[in-house]
Design an enzyme around this catalytic site. Structure first.
Site, short mmCIF file in Angstrom:
data_model
loop_
_atom_site.label_atom_id
_atom_site.label_comp_id
_atom_site.label_asym_id
_atom_site.label_seq_id
_atom_site.Cartn_x
_atom_site.Cartn_y
_atom_site.Cartn_z
N GLU A 74 36.33 46.98 41.21
CA GLU A 74 37.29 47.93 40.63
C GLU A 74 36.85 48.41 39.26
O GLU A 74 36.82 49.61 38.98
CB GLU A 74 38.68 47.28 40.52
CG GLU A 74 39.67 48.19 39.81
CD GLU A 74 41.10 47.67 39.82
OE1 GLU A 74 41.34 46.53 40.26
OE2 GLU A 74 41.98 48.46 39.42
N ASP A 94 38.24 42.81 43.68
CA ASP A 94 39.28 43.15 42.71
C ASP A 94 39.47 41.92 41.84
O ASP A 94 40.00 40.91 42.30
CB ASP A 94 40.59 43.53 43.41
CG ASP A 94 41.61 44.10 42.41
OD1 ASP A 94 42.60 44.72 42.86
OD2 ASP A 94 41.42 43.92 41.20
N ILE A 96 41.42 41.23 39.28
CA ILE A 96 42.84 40.90 39.10
C ILE A 96 43.64 41.95 39.85
O ILE A 96 43.78 43.09 39.38
CB ILE A 96 43.24 40.89 37.61
CG1 ILE A 96 42.51 39.80 36.82
CG2 ILE A 96 44.76 40.72 37.47
CD1 ILE A 96 42.90 39.69 35.36
N ASP A 97 44.15 41.57 41.04
CA ASP A 97 45.04 42.49 41.76
C ASP A 97 46.46 42.13 41.31
O ASP A 97 46.92 41.02 41.53
CB ASP A 97 44.88 42.33 43.27
CG ASP A 97 45.66 43.40 44.01
OD1 ASP A 97 45.55 44.59 43.62
OD2 ASP A 97 46.39 43.08 44.94
N THR A 99 47.44 43.74 38.01
CA THR A 99 47.17 43.74 36.55
C THR A 99 48.45 43.94 35.75
O THR A 99 48.65 43.29 34.71
CB THR A 99 46.15 44.83 36.20
OG1 THR A 99 44.90 44.52 36.83
CG2 THR A 99 45.94 44.95 34.71
N ASP A 224 41.73 46.72 46.67
CA ASP A 224 43.09 46.15 46.71
C ASP A 224 43.39 45.52 48.07
O ASP A 224 44.18 44.58 48.15
CB ASP A 224 44.13 47.23 46.42
CG ASP A 224 44.07 47.76 44.99
OD1 ASP A 224 44.13 48.99 44.81
OD2 ASP A 224 43.95 46.94 44.07
#
Ligand code: LIP
Length: 278
Positions: A74, A94, A96-97, A99, A224
């Site tokens: 990402e 990802d 940190i899905d 955020t 995601d």
């Protein structure tokens, strides 16, 4: 033996689980700390230095361990790297899905590592850090959370379903109008409720865990939902395009459900919200 083109998928899974735990400890340490926030495409599309640090750690570990593998991340794409999925072994990442959840200390924050070959997801790892929930799947070998096998809900009626949905980060009046049209269309179906966790991956894992029957979203990216998509499929669920056809990893939209009947009923309720492909 889970092998494809002499790649041991069990080894890939073990590497991904260990790596997500390692970077998860960095996320957990930063979770309660003050954060430096930057905006990306809109005022609601956030990124922090932890997102960038964690993705850097993940990419370095992949390069050190699997130097021939490709990756799509990402924050690398946000920094200008092309989002180009080929037939090569590719990690879709990802860091940190969720955020926004991370920024606000809302405890649904996941590290997502999807592993693809020939543009097909073969291994998925979604690690919900604050809750220490490790969702995993290898194609053909089932889906698990902390080692317990997952099986989707057996509900077949959309009207008796709990729906997960996210409303994306665009705030222009035209998009908001379509978002609200879809919410109205689904609520008047009716459904039991619409909830959201602020993380596409964890919404999909909720369906895989029979905690919800379906989820839809427009505007998300391949990172995601890549990893979570195989977890849901291996738990007996389905992911389709919002137009009703097969899932398109680059289309930035999806309907996820416990079965095809609910997925198709839901997709017929939705109007398309256009986003450029990944
Ligand atoms: C988020 C998705 C969520 C979506 C947000 C955001 P991020 O991903 O998981 O479903 O509604 O707009 O895209 O940016 O936290 O990795």
């Amino acid at each position: 033996m889970a092998e494809v083109n002499d790649i041991d998928l069990k080894e890939i899974l073990d590497f991904g689980v260990n790596l997500s735990r390692t970077v998860g400890s960095v996320i957990l340490k930063a979770f309660k700390q003050p954060k430096k926030i930057q905006l990306k495409e809109t005022c609601a599309d956030l990124v922090t230095e932890t997102d960038q640090l964690v993705e850097h750690m993940i990419i370095k570990a992949i390069k050190d361990t699997y130097p021939t593998h490709k990756f799509i991340g990402e924050e690398s794409v946000a920094a200008g790297l092309k989002c180009n999925l080929t037939d090569e072994p590719t990690w879709i990442v990802d860091p940190i899905d969720g955020t926004t959840n991370f920024v606000h200390r809302y405890p649904y924050v996941a590290v997502c590592l999807g592993f693809c070959m020939n543009k097909t997801v073969k291994v998925g790892i979604v690690y919900n850090v604050p809750n220490d929930e490790m969702f995993t799947a290898i194609r053909g070998l089932g889906a698990f959370c902390n080692g317990k096998q997952l099986q989707v809900s057996d509900e077949t009626d959309l009207a008796k379903s709990l729906l997960m949905a996210e409303f994306g980060s665009k705030r222009d009046p035209e998009t908001i109008e379509k978002v609200l049209k879809n919410i109205t269309s689904v609520l008047t179906n009716p459904v039991h409720a619409i909830h959201n966790m602020g993380s596409a991956a964890l919404n999909i894992c909720a369906v895989a865990s029979a905690q919800a029957e379906a989820y839809y979203e427009y505007g998300i990216h391949c990172w995601d939902y890549c990893a979570a998509s195989i977890i849901l499929e291996e738990a007996g669920g389905v992911i389709i395009d919002t137009e009703g056809g097969p899932m398109d990893l680059m289309a930035r939209r999806l309907v996820a459900a416990c079965n095809t009947s609910i997925a198709q009923s839901l997709s017929r309720k939705l109007i398309t919200i256009e986003y450029p492909r990944d």
